[in-house]
Scaffold this motif. Structure first.
Motif, short mmCIF file in Angstrom:
data_model
loop_
_atom_site.label_atom_id
_atom_site.label_comp_id
_atom_site.label_asym_id
_atom_site.label_seq_id
_atom_site.Cartn_x
_atom_site.Cartn_y
_atom_site.Cartn_z
N GLN A 46 0.85 -1.19 0.00
CA GLN A 46 0.00 0.00 0.00
C GLN A 46 0.88 1.24 0.00
O GLN A 46 1.96 1.25 0.58
CB GLN A 46 -0.92 0.05 1.23
CG GLN A 46 -2.01 -0.99 1.19
CD GLN A 46 -2.96 -0.82 2.36
OE1 GLN A 46 -2.60 -0.32 3.41
NE2 GLN A 46 -4.19 -1.25 2.16
N ILE A 82 -3.69 3.61 -1.64
CA ILE A 82 -3.77 2.85 -2.88
C ILE A 82 -3.08 1.50 -2.66
O ILE A 82 -1.97 1.44 -2.13
CB ILE A 82 -3.04 3.59 -4.03
CG1 ILE A 82 -3.58 5.00 -4.23
CG2 ILE A 82 -3.08 2.78 -5.31
CD1 ILE A 82 -4.91 5.08 -4.88
N LEU A 119 -4.79 3.54 -11.29
CA LEU A 119 -5.37 3.45 -9.95
C LEU A 119 -5.89 4.77 -9.41
O LEU A 119 -6.71 4.78 -8.50
CB LEU A 119 -4.33 2.87 -8.98
CG LEU A 119 -3.77 1.50 -9.37
CD1 LEU A 119 -2.70 1.07 -8.39
CD2 LEU A 119 -4.89 0.47 -9.46
N LEU A 120 -5.41 5.89 -9.93
CA LEU A 120 -5.84 7.20 -9.43
C LEU A 120 -5.69 8.23 -10.54
O LEU A 120 -4.65 8.30 -11.18
CB LEU A 120 -4.99 7.63 -8.23
CG LEU A 120 -5.28 9.00 -7.63
CD1 LEU A 120 -6.66 9.02 -6.97
CD2 LEU A 120 -4.21 9.38 -6.62
#
Length: 189
Positions: A46, A82, A119-120
């Motif tokens: 993470q 994330i 992811l973002l």
């Protein structure tokens, strides 16, 4: 990229334990100010991301008419968690700020989106338009302010919208150029 643990890192880790985040066992950080890539190290599953898109550019004013509008502030996150996979290479895109309007008929450019792989994604702020009041920011950003004209006072440019990393640029009275934002992701005046 910082990979060694310092005395300050250990202090931060102790602070995490005091607020119930004892599962954090090490600190590694990387700072990106331009696009590139990041390879997830072994043992990391993470990451916490601070980031924002690029702020929108302000539009240009015209004498005797509604003046330039400020650009919108960009979307921003702080401490966004994330999930990542060790050994994976993640492309990093850093959104650039939108260009300012250069003539009485041009709007400001939109700010670019910043992203961490798929992811973002953080949208950039909208460019200040010549016809609308201000301009919408990215998700989580602030709209720019509209400029105005008064026959007795003259023209005043609108301020740019801010992001959580700082305010937008100030508008300028009369014939001056709008100011750059005071923080990452802010719109131009």
């Amino acid at each position: 990229m910082k990979t060694g643990e310092t005395a300050r890192d250990r202090q931060i880790l102790e602070g995490f334990k005091k607020v119930g985040l004892g599962g954090v066992t090490s600190l590694r950080s990387a700072t990106f100010t331009s696009s590139g890539s990041w390879t997830c190290p072994d043992g990391v599953t993470q990451v916490l991301i601070d980031g924002c898109g690029g702020g929108g550019g302000g539009s240009c004013g015209a004498s005797g008419a509604a003046n330039g509008n400020g650009g919108g502030g960009a979307a921003a996150v702080m401490g966004q968690k994330i999930t990542v996979v060790p050994g994976t290479v993640y492309p990093i895109t850093i959104g650039t700020g939108g260009s300012g309007g250069t003539t009485a008929t041009t709007s400001g450019g939109n700010g670019g989106a910043s992203s961490f792989g798929s992811l973002l994604s953080l949208p950039g702020g909208g460019g200040g338009t010549r016809t609308a009041i201000g301009s919408a920011g990215g998700n989580g950003g602030i709209a720019g302010q509209s400029g105005y004209y008064s026959s007795g006072l003259g023209s005043f440019g609108g301020a740019g919208g801010g992001s959580m990393f700082g305010g937008g640029g100030t508008g300028t009275p009369f014939t001056g150029a709008g100011q750059e934002p005071g923080g990452f992701g802010g719109g131009g005046g």
